[in-house]
Enzyme design. Structure first.
Site, short mmCIF file in Angstrom:
data_model
loop_
_atom_site.label_atom_id
_atom_site.label_comp_id
_atom_site.label_asym_id
_atom_site.label_seq_id
_atom_site.Cartn_x
_atom_site.Cartn_y
_atom_site.Cartn_z
N HIS A 215 0.67 -1.29 -0.16
CA HIS A 215 -0.04 0.03 -0.06
C HIS A 215 0.89 1.16 -0.12
O HIS A 215 0.32 2.29 -0.26
CB HIS A 215 -0.71 -0.16 1.27
CG HIS A 215 -0.28 0.31 2.50
ND1 HIS A 215 0.38 -0.60 3.20
CD2 HIS A 215 -0.04 1.12 3.17
CE1 HIS A 215 0.96 -0.01 4.40
NE2 HIS A 215 0.63 1.15 4.29
C1 UD1 Z 1 -1.55 5.96 5.74
C2 UD1 Z 1 -0.18 6.26 6.27
C3 UD1 Z 1 0.79 5.15 6.09
C4 UD1 Z 1 0.22 4.20 6.96
C5 UD1 Z 1 -1.09 3.58 6.42
C6 UD1 Z 1 -1.67 2.64 7.28
C7 UD1 Z 1 0.31 8.72 5.58
C8 UD1 Z 1 0.75 9.77 4.88
N1 UD1 Z 1 0.31 7.28 5.34
O1 UD1 Z 1 -1.56 5.52 4.18
O2 UD1 Z 1 2.15 5.52 6.56
O3 UD1 Z 1 1.07 2.70 6.83
O4 UD1 Z 1 -2.09 4.77 6.44
O5 UD1 Z 1 -2.72 1.83 6.62
O6 UD1 Z 1 -0.53 9.07 6.69
N2 UD1 Z 1 -9.00 4.86 1.92
C9 UD1 Z 1 -10.29 4.07 1.96
N3 UD1 Z 1 -10.91 3.97 2.94
C10 UD1 Z 1 -10.23 4.27 4.39
C11 UD1 Z 1 -9.03 5.02 4.15
C12 UD1 Z 1 -8.44 5.26 3.06
O7 UD1 Z 1 -10.87 3.98 0.85
O8 UD1 Z 1 -11.05 3.92 5.24
C13 UD1 Z 1 -8.37 5.22 0.32
C14 UD1 Z 1 -8.43 6.52 0.08
O9 UD1 Z 1 -8.85 6.58 -1.41
C15 UD1 Z 1 -7.38 7.41 0.38
C16 UD1 Z 1 -6.35 6.23 0.19
O10 UD1 Z 1 -7.12 5.18 0.56
O11 UD1 Z 1 -7.14 8.26 -0.58
C17 UD1 Z 1 -4.99 6.52 1.04
O12 UD1 Z 1 -5.54 6.67 2.39
P1 UD1 Z 1 -4.49 7.69 3.37
O13 UD1 Z 1 -5.13 7.43 4.90
O14 UD1 Z 1 -4.37 9.09 2.62
O15 UD1 Z 1 -3.24 6.96 3.24
P2 UD1 Z 1 -2.58 5.51 3.63
O16 UD1 Z 1 -2.20 4.78 2.12
O17 UD1 Z 1 -3.64 4.67 4.14
#
Ligand code: UD1
Length: 284
Positions: A215
């Site tokens: 991820h």
């Molecule tokens: C974040 C952390 C990463 C950690 C990871 C754990 C940052 C910069 N990165 O990355 O260090 O390892 O969390 O999982 O904070 N999304 C959903 N549903 C959710 C959450 C996210 O659909 O409940 C999707 C959205 O499209 C979002 C994307 O995942 O834009 C990324 O989510 P985000 O929280 O921005 O970053 P992670 O990749 O989860």
């Protein structure tokens, strides 16, 4: 009875829920054993992760106290997401006026929590301080460096983390307290063995598969990287179990990635299920 220490814990993303479960348990034990010096903890959930299988399942499984404040920030670009968190966390800190703020790890929730607190002159404690990848293109690396540079108490998991901080001139308030994720594995392994049915559900044999997760932005967003990872999966002699983060699921929808039958893509799984998948995998 002396005044309780008012602590606000800030979480928002999956790994922070796991870490917070261990620390909240230690706080509850401290309070039971030291009624004269209680710690009054309130959790702020920024809402960075919000799908049930990315958030609520951890609170339920790991019996984490329900958040006192849910900010519902959700997804967005780094600036938009972190800015919205800063705004909303500041409002809570101004009304609750805690003695300390506790942040975990290296996500945007960590960064926003630490910055909001330090600007209000509220001391910050950082669990998992001092970790470095030495790659400043990773958003997490920037979050770590900023959070560490403004924290008052830096709780490092290893001596290497302590040395990383020393190299940046950070030595005050630094402690090697051990790895809270390791504590979590030790505490939950037995519970996972009793509770998880994931091997039966997926019809998996112990040692009969590899486990993968995928991820980080460098792997999902850089051209060719995802394709190369799937090409490597294709060469695996055993099935590859791949619980997929929604970030990766969304990226894959727009790309033509050659699928291989023995890569089994799953929705995100719970913490206890992943412990069992890890324990029984041939490798990961
Ligand atoms: C974040 C952390 C990463 C950690 C990871 C754990 C940052 C910069 N990165 O990355 O260090 O390892 O969390 O999982 O904070 N999304 C959903 N549903 C959710 C959450 C996210 O659909 O409940 C999707 C959205 O499209 C979002 C994307 O995942 O834009 C990324 O989510 P985000 O929280 O921005 O970053 P992670 O990749 O989860």
């Amino acid at each position: 009875m002396s005044k309780a220490i008012k602590l606000i814990t800030i979480v928002g993303a999956r790994p922070q829920f796991v870490k917070a479960a261990a620390v909240s348990r230690a706080i509850a034990r401290h309070n039971a054993e030291n009624p004269g010096t209680p710690v009054d903890e309130t959790i702020i959930h920024t809402g960075q992760h919000y799908d049930a299988n990315m958030s609520q399942v951890f609170f339920d499984e790991l019996k984490i106290p329900a958040p006192g404040h849910h900010l519902g920030v959700g997804s967005g670009s780094h600036g938009r997401q972190t800015g919205a968190m800063l705004d909303k966390i500041e409002q809570v800190l101004l009304s609750d006026r805690p003695d300390w703020v506790l942040v975990y790890g290296d996500t945007n929730s960590t960064l926003a929590g630490a910055v909001a607190a330090v600007k209000l002159h509220i001391p910050v404690a950082h669990v998992e301080a001092g970790l470095r990848s030495f790659n400043r293109k990773m958003p997490e690396e920037i979050n770590r460096i900023v959070a560490d540079s403004i924290s008052d108490v830096l709780m490092c998991p290893t001596d290497t983390a302590v040395k990383n901080l020393a190299r940046e001139g950070v030595t005050r308030g630094v402690h090697n307290v051990g790895d809270v994720m390791y504590d979590s594995v030790l505490f939950n392994s037995e519970l996972a063995s009793k509770q998880s049915r994931i091997l039966e559900t997926l019809k998996l044999e112990s040692n009969g598969y590899f486990l993968a997760t995928l991820h980080r932005a460098e792997n999902t967003d850089e051209a060719g990287r995802l394709e190369a990872i799937f090409a490597a999966f294709a060469k695996s002699p055993l099935p590859v179990i791949l619980p997929l983060h929604p970030r990766t699921q969304k990226v894959m929808q727009g790309r033509s990635i050659a699928m291989v039958p023995h890569v089994r893509i799953l929705d995100p799984v719970s913490y206890l299920d992943v412990l069992i998948l890890e324990k029984n995998a041939r490798g990961f």
